[in-house]
Design a protein around this motif. Structure first.
Motif, PDB file in Angstrom:
ATOM      1  N   ASP A 118       0.825  -1.171   0.090  1.00 42.66           N
ATOM      2  CA  ASP A 118       0.155   0.004  -0.008  1.00 42.66           C
ATOM      3  C   ASP A 118       0.930   1.215   0.114  1.00 42.66           C
ATOM      4  O   ASP A 118       0.553   2.166  -0.752  1.00 42.66           O
ATOM      5  CB  ASP A 118      -0.897   0.114   1.380  1.00 42.66           C
ATOM      6  N   CYS A 120       4.092   1.396  -1.065  1.00 42.81           N
ATOM      7  CA  CYS A 120       4.649   1.642  -2.539  1.00 42.81           C
ATOM      8  C   CYS A 120       3.609   2.158  -3.324  1.00 42.81           C
ATOM      9  O   CYS A 120       4.077   2.817  -4.528  1.00 42.81           O
ATOM     10  CB  CYS A 120       5.032  -0.083  -2.878  1.00 42.81           C
ATOM     11  N   ASN A 121       2.330   1.776  -3.457  1.00 41.38           N
ATOM     12  CA  ASN A 121       1.298   2.190  -4.197  1.00 41.38           C
ATOM     13  C   ASN A 121       1.069   3.733  -4.031  1.00 41.38           C
ATOM     14  O   ASN A 121       1.000   4.489  -4.993  1.00 41.38           O
ATOM     15  CB  ASN A 121      -0.022   1.427  -4.020  1.00 41.38           C
ATOM     16  N   ARG A 124       4.107   5.644  -5.483  1.00 45.78           N
ATOM     17  CA  ARG A 124       4.002   5.963  -6.923  1.00 45.78           C
ATOM     18  C   ARG A 124       2.872   6.750  -7.251  1.00 45.78           C
ATOM     19  O   ARG A 124       3.362   7.587  -8.262  1.00 45.78           O
ATOM     20  CB  ARG A 124       3.433   4.205  -7.501  1.00 45.78           C
ATOM     21  N   ASP A 125       1.843   6.866  -6.445  1.00 43.66           N
ATOM     22  CA  ASP A 125       1.128   8.039  -6.731  1.00 43.66           C
ATOM     23  C   ASP A 125       1.526   9.256  -6.464  1.00 43.66           C
ATOM     24  O   ASP A 125       1.358  10.469  -7.325  1.00 43.66           O
ATOM     25  CB  ASP A 125      -0.420   7.780  -5.980  1.00 43.66           C
ATOM     26  N   TRP A 208      -5.832   8.813  -6.150  1.00 40.97           N
ATOM     27  CA  TRP A 208      -4.907   7.940  -5.554  1.00 40.97           C
ATOM     28  C   TRP A 208      -5.421   6.372  -5.440  1.00 40.97           C
ATOM     29  O   TRP A 208      -6.258   6.314  -5.602  1.00 40.97           O
ATOM     30  CB  TRP A 208      -4.999   8.363  -3.732  1.00 40.97           C
ATOM     31  N   SER A 209      -4.332   5.401  -5.663  1.00 37.82           N
ATOM     32  CA  SER A 209      -4.738   4.116  -5.533  1.00 37.82           C
ATOM     33  C   SER A 209      -5.082   3.701  -4.328  1.00 37.82           C
ATOM     34  O   SER A 209      -5.637   2.246  -4.325  1.00 37.82           O
ATOM     35  CB  SER A 209      -3.735   3.248  -6.407  1.00 37.82           C
TER      36      SER A 209
END
Length: 338
Positions: A118, A120-121, A124-125, A208-209
């Protein structure tokens, strides 16, 4: 009929032979076990040394390099190298993976690794968000950066609008909601109509992811929970193999914590307690890294700051000078950004 004397001699010889053979087997097994133990100890020692060396370099970086994009890349590279070595240790000791307490500690590490995804995601965002800022800066450079042409009012209008959009893009979504609802975004991901009419009251400049309720600070705290150094009995029971498990858990936590500190993340927060036993060789550089980032956050962090990344700090300083002629900023808006 054979004599009993010969039978006794034969029996004694056979018994003696078996005892010699058995003694030799025990010696061979003892030597093999000793060699395996020495090999395992060497492998574990090298792992600790390599972790120490890698983080010694990171913690001793110059002020110019520290918390820059290049430094973050080195941090991630160091973590990947540590993880590969740890994976090799597990493969070389597969028989221990299912035995307590090693099995429990490995399971906890895997759970932390899943939670790390999470972060990491979210990171990335955050990087995508920074790329959006870069596009606004490129507009400013294109409008004002050429020395081969005379600057016109149109150039200043374009640069001014790009800077205002950049300033808005760096604001927290809750704070900038009323503004975003009235402005068309030039960049960023386009949300569906469902997201456009969400309860936030505005279209988000960035999708956001992770869910809206997700918190980087809480996720870090969840990863840090129950991360304690192994007891002597656990070390003995697992032949010392719990030490690299504890090590990789701590390295995972400090790397994730650094990412959250440096890169824009949803609900950033650095309030985790990080403490490791001093007898571990890598504790000194890792603790130094933790303290140095904490100190940087005290010096550079401000309300609604997007992150401690050096490049972000430079952008925020530039944005802060917008509309301040005495600091070399562009002229006042005068409605040119509309």
């Amino acid at each position: 009929m054979p004599s009993t004397e010969n039978q006794g001699s034969s029996s004694s010889f056979s018994s003696f032979g078996r005892s010699i053979f058995g003694a030799r087997q025990e010696q061979v097994h003892s030597v093999e076990a000793s060699n395996e133990s020495d090999s395992c100890n060497l492998e574990l020692g090298l792992f600790q040394k390599h972790v120490t060396d890698r983080f010694q370099v990171l913690s001793a970086a110059s002020d110019e390099e520290f918390l820059s994009i290049d430094w973050i890349q080195k941090l991630l590279g160091a973590f990947i190298s540590c993880q590969e070595e740890f994976r090799a240790i597990l493969l070389n000791n597969k028989e221990q993976v299912t035995k307590p307490p090693f099995d429990r500690m490995i399971s906890e590490f895997f759970e932390r690794s899943v939670k790390a995804l999470d972060i990491c995601n979210a990171s990335r965002d955050g990087i995508e968000k920074i790329r959006t800022w870069q596009k606004h800066l490129e507009i400013v450079f294109c409008a004002l950066g050429s020395s081969k042409r005379a600057l016109t009012e149109g150039h200043f209008r374009r640069a001014r609008k790009a800077l205002m959009d950049l300033a808005l893009a760096t604001l927290d979504e809750k704070e900038s909601g009323s503004v975003f609802s009235q402005r068309n975004r030039s960049f960023g991901r386009h949300n569906s109509s469902k997201d456009h009419h969400s309860s936030s009251g505005h279209s988000r400049s960035h999708s956001w992811s992770v869910s809206r309720s997700w918190s980087a600070a809480k996720q870090l705290q969840s990863i840090a929970n129950n991360l304690v150094s192994p007891r002597a009995t656990e070390i003995a029971a697992a032949s010392g193999l719990v030490i690299p498990v504890y090590t990789i858990n701590c390295i995972l936590l400090i790397v994730l914590w650094t990412l959250v500190a440096a890169i824009p993340c949803q609900d950033r927060g650095l309030s985790i307690h990080f403490s490791v036993p001093r007898q571990l060789s890598w504790s000194t550089p890792v603790t130094a890294l933790y303290e140095r980032i904490t100190e940087e956050s005290k010096k550079r962090e401000r309300r609604n700051s997007n992150g401690l990344l050096k490049e972000i700090y430079q952008v925020e300083k530039w944005i802060g000078s917008i509309g301040a002629p005495s600091e070399g900023g562009l002229p006042e808006d005068n409605g040119l950004s509309n």
